[in-house]
Design a protein around this motif. Structure first.
Motif, PDB file in Angstrom:
ATOM      1  N   THR A   1      -2.111  -0.321  -5.141  1.00 41.37           N
ATOM      2  CA  THR A   1      -2.809  -0.339  -3.860  1.00 41.37           C
ATOM      3  C   THR A   1      -1.741  -0.471  -2.786  1.00 41.37           C
ATOM      4  O   THR A   1      -0.997  -1.451  -2.764  1.00 41.37           O
ATOM      5  N   LEU A   2      -1.636   0.543  -1.943  1.00 37.73           N
ATOM      6  CA  LEU A   2      -0.626   0.561  -0.889  1.00 37.73           C
ATOM      7  C   LEU A   2      -1.318   0.424   0.459  1.00 37.73           C
ATOM      8  O   LEU A   2      -2.421   0.918   0.655  1.00 37.73           O
ATOM      9  N   THR A   3      -0.643  -0.223   1.383  1.00 38.83           N
ATOM     10  CA  THR A   3      -1.196  -0.444   2.708  1.00 38.83           C
ATOM     11  C   THR A   3      -0.407   0.384   3.715  1.00 38.83           C
ATOM     12  O   THR A   3       0.822   0.310   3.747  1.00 38.83           O
ATOM     13  N   ASP A   4      -1.114   1.172   4.519  1.00 43.67           N
ATOM     14  CA  ASP A   4      -0.406   1.990   5.507  1.00 43.67           C
ATOM     15  C   ASP A   4      -0.167   1.191   6.790  1.00 43.67           C
ATOM     16  O   ASP A   4      -0.505   0.011   6.884  1.00 43.67           O
ATOM     17  N   GLU A   5       0.429   1.880   7.779  1.00 37.97           N
ATOM     18  CA  GLU A   5       0.813   1.192   9.013  1.00 37.97           C
ATOM     19  C   GLU A   5      -0.378   0.598   9.758  1.00 37.97           C
ATOM     20  O   GLU A   5      -0.243  -0.355  10.495  1.00 37.97           O
TER      21      GLU A   5
ATOM     22  N   MET B   1       3.497   8.569   5.479  1.00 34.22           N
ATOM     23  CA  MET B   1       2.822   7.288   5.389  1.00 34.22           C
ATOM     24  C   MET B   1       3.860   6.236   5.044  1.00 34.22           C
ATOM     25  O   MET B   1       4.555   6.365   4.055  1.00 34.22           O
ATOM     26  N   ALA B   2       4.006   5.240   5.888  1.00 29.66           N
ATOM     27  CA  ALA B   2       4.935   4.158   5.567  1.00 29.66           C
ATOM     28  C   ALA B   2       4.155   3.151   4.743  1.00 29.66           C
ATOM     29  O   ALA B   2       3.388   2.368   5.263  1.00 29.66           O
ATOM     30  N   ASP B   3       4.313   3.226   3.465  1.00 33.21           N
ATOM     31  CA  ASP B   3       3.548   2.376   2.571  1.00 33.21           C
ATOM     32  C   ASP B   3       4.371   1.172   2.155  1.00 33.21           C
ATOM     33  O   ASP B   3       5.574   1.270   1.978  1.00 33.21           O
ATOM     34  N   ILE B   4       3.681   0.072   1.995  1.00 36.05           N
ATOM     35  CA  ILE B   4       4.350  -1.157   1.607  1.00 36.05           C
ATOM     36  C   ILE B   4       3.755  -1.621   0.295  1.00 36.05           C
ATOM     37  O   ILE B   4       2.556  -1.713   0.142  1.00 36.05           O
ATOM     38  N   LEU B   5       4.614  -1.885  -0.647  1.00 38.69           N
ATOM     39  CA  LEU B   5       4.178  -2.368  -1.945  1.00 38.69           C
ATOM     40  C   LEU B   5       4.896  -3.670  -2.215  1.00 38.69           C
ATOM     41  O   LEU B   5       6.109  -3.743  -2.108  1.00 38.69           O
ATOM     42  N   ASN B   6       4.152  -4.698  -2.539  1.00 36.99           N
ATOM     43  CA  ASN B   6       4.767  -5.960  -2.900  1.00 36.99           C
ATOM     44  C   ASN B   6       4.891  -5.998  -4.413  1.00 36.99           C
ATOM     45  O   ASN B   6       3.908  -5.900  -5.113  1.00 36.99           O
TER      46      ASN B   6
ATOM     47  N   TYR C   1       9.394   7.090  -5.987  1.00 36.16           N
ATOM     48  CA  TYR C   1       8.122   7.065  -6.705  1.00 36.16           C
ATOM     49  C   TYR C   1       7.327   8.304  -6.309  1.00 36.16           C
ATOM     50  O   TYR C   1       7.153   8.568  -5.117  1.00 36.16           O
ATOM     51  N   ALA C   2       6.853   9.051  -7.308  1.00 39.11           N
ATOM     52  CA  ALA C   2       5.925  10.162  -7.050  1.00 39.11           C
ATOM     53  C   ALA C   2       4.541   9.624  -7.382  1.00 39.11           C
ATOM     54  O   ALA C   2       4.294   9.163  -8.490  1.00 39.11           O
ATOM     55  N   MET C   3       3.646   9.657  -6.386  1.00 41.18           N
ATOM     56  CA  MET C   3       2.328   9.063  -6.557  1.00 41.18           C
ATOM     57  C   MET C   3       1.243  10.000  -6.057  1.00 41.18           C
ATOM     58  O   MET C   3       1.411  10.664  -5.037  1.00 41.18           O
ATOM     59  N   ALA C   4       0.137  10.034  -6.806  1.00 42.83           N
ATOM     60  CA  ALA C   4      -1.005  10.871  -6.419  1.00 42.83           C
ATOM     61  C   ALA C   4      -2.152   9.963  -5.993  1.00 42.83           C
ATOM     62  O   ALA C   4      -2.317   8.873  -6.540  1.00 42.83           O
TER      63      ALA C   4
ATOM     64  N   HIS D   1      -4.912   2.134   0.297  1.00 45.93           N
ATOM     65  CA  HIS D   1      -5.118   3.378  -0.448  1.00 45.93           C
ATOM     66  C   HIS D   1      -4.663   3.136  -1.875  1.00 45.93           C
ATOM     67  O   HIS D   1      -3.635   2.504  -2.095  1.00 45.93           O
ATOM     68  N   GLU D   2      -5.407   3.680  -2.817  1.00 43.07           N
ATOM     69  CA  GLU D   2      -5.006   3.548  -4.215  1.00 43.07           C
ATOM     70  C   GLU D   2      -4.265   4.799  -4.654  1.00 43.07           C
ATOM     71  O   GLU D   2      -4.715   5.916  -4.412  1.00 43.07           O
ATOM     72  N   PHE D   3      -3.121   4.589  -5.287  1.00 37.67           N
ATOM     73  CA  PHE D   3      -2.308   5.693  -5.784  1.00 37.67           C
ATOM     74  C   PHE D   3      -2.009   5.484  -7.256  1.00 37.67           C
ATOM     75  O   PHE D   3      -1.793   4.367  -7.706  1.00 37.67           O
ATOM     76  N   VAL D   4      -1.977   6.584  -7.997  1.00 39.11           N
ATOM     77  CA  VAL D   4      -1.585   6.560  -9.399  1.00 39.11           C
ATOM     78  C   VAL D   4      -0.113   6.940  -9.459  1.00 39.11           C
ATOM     79  O   VAL D   4       0.309   7.920  -8.842  1.00 39.11           O
ATOM     80  N   LEU D   5       0.664   6.167 -10.205  1.00 33.87           N
ATOM     81  CA  LEU D   5       2.083   6.465 -10.357  1.00 33.87           C
ATOM     82  C   LEU D   5       2.245   7.635 -11.320  1.00 33.87           C
ATOM     83  O   LEU D   5       1.844   7.554 -12.473  1.00 33.87           O
TER      84      LEU D   5
END
Length: 105
Positions: free
Chosen positions: A23-27, A3-8, A48-51, A32-36
């Motif tokens: 909250t990460l946005t895919d292509e 997943m190419a996720d973009i985080l601002n 970053y390891a995220m679940a 999608h919400e991820f917990v760090l």
């Protein structure tokens, strides 16, 4: 999971129960919400390891590499290189799950 996720970086993560939720946005533009779980440097790069937020206790997690787009923008991208992924995932497995003794009753 590729997943190419973009985080601002300007969007501060939301803190829920002491965990940081991003909250990460895919292509495709889906959010999608991820917990760090953990952020660390391996071989001079930040990872970053995220679940997924909907199953935070799962041992399934994604590893994303931080790439600085500009001074204010950081993108989190999938690791496409298999060797790099193996190195980083075994590092995070040790850090996150290394204390777990699977043979213990």
């Amino acid at each position: 999971t590729k997943m190419a996720d973009i985080l601002n970086e300007n969007e501060e993560p939301v803190e829920e129960d002491g965990a940081y939720v991003y909250t990460l946005t895919d292509e495709e533009g889906n959010e999608h919400e991820f917990v760090l779980l953990m952020c660390d440097e391996v071989d001079g790069k930040t990872y970053y390891a995220m679940a997924p937020n909907d199953e935070p206790d799962s041992e399934e997690y994604v590893i994303l590499r931080a790439e600085e787009e500009s001074e204010d923008d950081v993108s989190l991208v999938s690791i496409d290189d298999d060797d790099e992924f193996e190195r980083v995932s075994s590092y995070f497995d040790d850090k996150l799950f290394g204390d777990v003794d699977y043979d213990a009753e």
